[in-house]
Write a protein that holds these residues in place. Structure first.
Motif, PDB file in Angstrom:
ATOM      1  N   TYR A 240      38.410  36.067  48.721  1.00  0.00           N
ATOM      2  CA  TYR A 240      36.974  36.168  48.467  1.00  0.00           C
ATOM      3  C   TYR A 240      36.163  35.867  49.728  1.00  0.00           C
ATOM      4  O   TYR A 240      36.493  34.968  50.499  1.00  0.00           O
ATOM      5  N   GLY A 241      35.123  36.655  49.896  1.00  0.00           N
ATOM      6  CA  GLY A 241      34.165  36.377  50.949  1.00  0.00           C
ATOM      7  C   GLY A 241      34.596  36.848  52.323  1.00  0.00           C
ATOM      8  O   GLY A 241      35.739  37.246  52.540  1.00  0.00           O
ATOM      9  N   PRO A 242      33.661  36.745  53.271  1.00  0.00           N
ATOM     10  CA  PRO A 242      33.928  37.260  54.627  1.00  0.00           C
ATOM     11  C   PRO A 242      34.611  36.268  55.548  1.00  0.00           C
ATOM     12  O   PRO A 242      35.117  36.650  56.602  1.00  0.00           O
ATOM     13  N   ASP A 243      34.624  35.015  55.190  1.00  0.00           N
ATOM     14  CA  ASP A 243      35.102  33.991  56.117  1.00  0.00           C
ATOM     15  C   ASP A 243      36.562  33.642  55.828  1.00  0.00           C
ATOM     16  O   ASP A 243      36.872  32.684  55.117  1.00  0.00           O
ATOM     17  N   ILE A 244      37.467  34.446  56.384  1.00  0.00           N
ATOM     18  CA  ILE A 244      38.884  34.176  56.225  1.00  0.00           C
ATOM     19  C   ILE A 244      39.513  34.003  57.597  1.00  0.00           C
ATOM     20  O   ILE A 244      38.971  34.445  58.614  1.00  0.00           O
ATOM     21  N   ASP A 245      40.617  33.325  57.608  1.00  0.00           N
ATOM     22  CA  ASP A 245      41.382  33.162  58.847  1.00  0.00           C
ATOM     23  C   ASP A 245      42.419  34.275  58.914  1.00  0.00           C
ATOM     24  O   ASP A 245      43.374  34.301  58.127  1.00  0.00           O
ATOM     25  N   PHE A 246      42.213  35.217  59.852  1.00  0.00           N
ATOM     26  CA  PHE A 246      43.177  36.289  60.007  1.00  0.00           C
ATOM     27  C   PHE A 246      44.523  35.740  60.451  1.00  0.00           C
ATOM     28  O   PHE A 246      44.603  34.732  61.152  1.00  0.00           O
ATOM     29  N   ALA A 247      45.572  36.410  60.064  1.00  0.00           N
ATOM     30  CA  ALA A 247      46.910  36.051  60.541  1.00  0.00           C
ATOM     31  C   ALA A 247      46.929  36.148  62.068  1.00  0.00           C
ATOM     32  O   ALA A 247      46.288  37.034  62.651  1.00  0.00           O
ATOM     33  N   PRO A 248      47.655  35.275  62.742  1.00  0.00           N
ATOM     34  CA  PRO A 248      47.633  35.260  64.207  1.00  0.00           C
ATOM     35  C   PRO A 248      48.507  36.329  64.848  1.00  0.00           C
ATOM     36  O   PRO A 248      48.470  36.512  66.067  1.00  0.00           O
ATOM     37  N   ASP A 249      49.290  37.035  64.056  1.00  0.00           N
ATOM     38  CA  ASP A 249      50.213  38.024  64.596  1.00  0.00           C
ATOM     39  C   ASP A 249      49.910  39.394  63.980  1.00  0.00           C
ATOM     40  O   ASP A 249      48.781  39.641  63.529  1.00  0.00           O
ATOM     41  N   ALA A 250      50.897  40.271  63.939  1.00  0.00           N
ATOM     42  CA  ALA A 250      50.673  41.637  63.450  1.00  0.00           C
ATOM     43  C   ALA A 250      50.271  41.677  61.988  1.00  0.00           C
ATOM     44  O   ALA A 250      49.724  42.691  61.522  1.00  0.00           O
ATOM     45  N   ARG A 251      50.479  40.584  61.266  1.00  0.00           N
ATOM     46  CA  ARG A 251      50.110  40.571  59.844  1.00  0.00           C
ATOM     47  C   ARG A 251      48.607  40.763  59.624  1.00  0.00           C
ATOM     48  O   ARG A 251      48.181  41.119  58.527  1.00  0.00           O
ATOM     49  N   ARG A 252      47.809  40.548  60.646  1.00  0.00           N
ATOM     50  CA  ARG A 252      46.371  40.754  60.453  1.00  0.00           C
ATOM     51  C   ARG A 252      46.030  42.233  60.290  1.00  0.00           C
ATOM     52  O   ARG A 252      44.909  42.583  59.934  1.00  0.00           O
ATOM     53  N   PHE A 253      47.015  43.098  60.538  1.00  0.00           N
ATOM     54  CA  PHE A 253      46.825  44.524  60.305  1.00  0.00           C
ATOM     55  C   PHE A 253      47.529  44.986  59.029  1.00  0.00           C
ATOM     56  O   PHE A 253      47.620  46.181  58.759  1.00  0.00           O
ATOM     57  N   ASP A 254      48.005  44.009  58.231  1.00  0.00           N
ATOM     58  CA  ASP A 254      48.610  44.347  56.940  1.00  0.00           C
ATOM     59  C   ASP A 254      47.602  44.988  56.012  1.00  0.00           C
ATOM     60  O   ASP A 254      46.415  44.603  55.990  1.00  0.00           O
TER      61      ASP A 254
END
Length: 356
Positions: A240-254
């Protein structure tokens, strides 16, 4: 560029992992589910129908699939993003390009690897060249070279070493689509900045499971423009919401995974990760070479598990179909593919159907 995998059962032994395969020469169109994949999908369907879908098991299947694909292409799982389509992964790579960048692709390349660049906007330009001359067409103005290591329409295997070397000399990024390769042709993802692979063909997974392997330098330039909850470091805390912690590796493109598809993909990838890669290559290309010899076709510059020949009116494809053989036709050519569930009898059946 060959990934090193543990020594394991032969490709011929792998035939026992499938219930079908006789006369099926279309792994380049869609792979066949293994017995283990069938069991996993049926068990999940039964559990879900009984009111017991297992979300933790779905997440585990995703991570198991990611790790197995990473092992297949010789890199760490932290460099692999999961998704569902080649075109979406290609679009993600396009975010790394500067305005006005030039992308070099082979003539007749599969559209999912081309259209995201054509329609990326920002002045990005797509230039084409013959596949066998692609390396010679890389220039200092080229920002990215995108190509399939095995061409879908022809089965031609690209000279990936020459292309990568040319790109390195000119400072260009490389994007390799390995959808028609991983599963029979050993691929080392560390040789490229990006490797995309949809697993429903040669890896025999359900459709809807794809992977994007990334180099550090490309990852640093990309933007997660398709990010959803699964791009968070902890997906279940990122709903929920815009404030999330993206994964630090390639998972942020999952991308959010198609759960049931990954349930079936994990045992499929387990099977191919257990095979000796060199043996699978020798088995599949050996069958293709025998078929090529039977047709009197010249051998390709680099061995391929896919054989294509001119068939503009579809006569040969119709002969194969009439004989109960599943094949395909692309770009005015008949196309057959030999996988680990095929053997010499399939070669003979196809040659007989064609009157050879």
């Amino acid at each position: 560029m060959v990934a090193t995998l543990p020594s394991s059962p032969s490709a011929i032994d792998a035939r026992a992992a499938f219930t079908g395969g006789r006369g099926y020469l279309a792994a380049c169109t869609v792979g066949l589910p293994s017995v283990a994949t069938q069991r996993a999908l049926r068990a999940d369907l039964d559990a879900s129908a009984a009111g017991h879908p297992d979300l933790a098991a779905y997440s585990a299947a995703v991570e198991r699939s990611r790790a197995l694909f990473a092992a297949l292409v010789g890199i760490g799982a932290e460099r692999v993003a999961i998704g569902s389509q080649v075109s979406v992964a290609t679009g993600a790579v396009a975010t790394a390009l500067a305005d006005g960048a030039e992308v070099l692709v082979p003539e007749g390349e599969f559209s999912s690897l081309v259209l995201p660049f054509v329609h990326a906007g920002r002045g990005i330009r797509v230039r084409t060249a013959p596949l066998d001359e692609l390396a010679a067409h890389v220039t200092p103005a080229t920002s990215l070279v995108a190509f399939s290591i095995v061409q879908s329409a022809t089965g031609e295997v690209a000279d990936a070493v020459a292309i990568s070397d040319a790109a390195a000399r000119c400072g260009a990024l490389t994007l390799c689509d390995a959808t028609q390769a991983v599963g029979w042709l050993p691929v080392d993802a560390s040789a490229f900045d990006a490797v995309i692979c949809h697993a429903y063909k040669w890896l025999c997974a359900p459709r809807g499971v794809s992977f994007l392997a990334l180099s550090d330098r490309l990852m640093a330039r990309m933007s997660p423009t398709s990010a959803g909850w699964y791009a968070g470091d902890d997906p279940w805390s990122s709903c929920y919401g815009p404030d999330i912690d993206f994964a630090p590796d390639a998972r942020r493109f999952d991308l959010s995974p198609a759960w049931q598809a990954f349930v079936g993909a994990a045992p499929a990838l387990e099977l191919f990760a257990s095979l000796d890669a060199a043996d699978a290559y020798a088995h599949t290309t050996g069958l293709a070479a025998a078929f090529r010899d039977g047709l009197g076709l010249a051998g390709p510059a680099r061995p391929s598990a896919i054989v294509t020949w001119d068939d503009p009116d579809g006569t040969d494809l119709a002969r194969l179909t009439t004989a109960g053989i599943t094949a395909s036709g692309r770009a005015g050519r008949a196309r057959v593919a030999f996988h680990v569930f095929n053997d010499a009898e399939d070669v003979e059946l196809a040659l007989t159907a064609l009157g050879r």
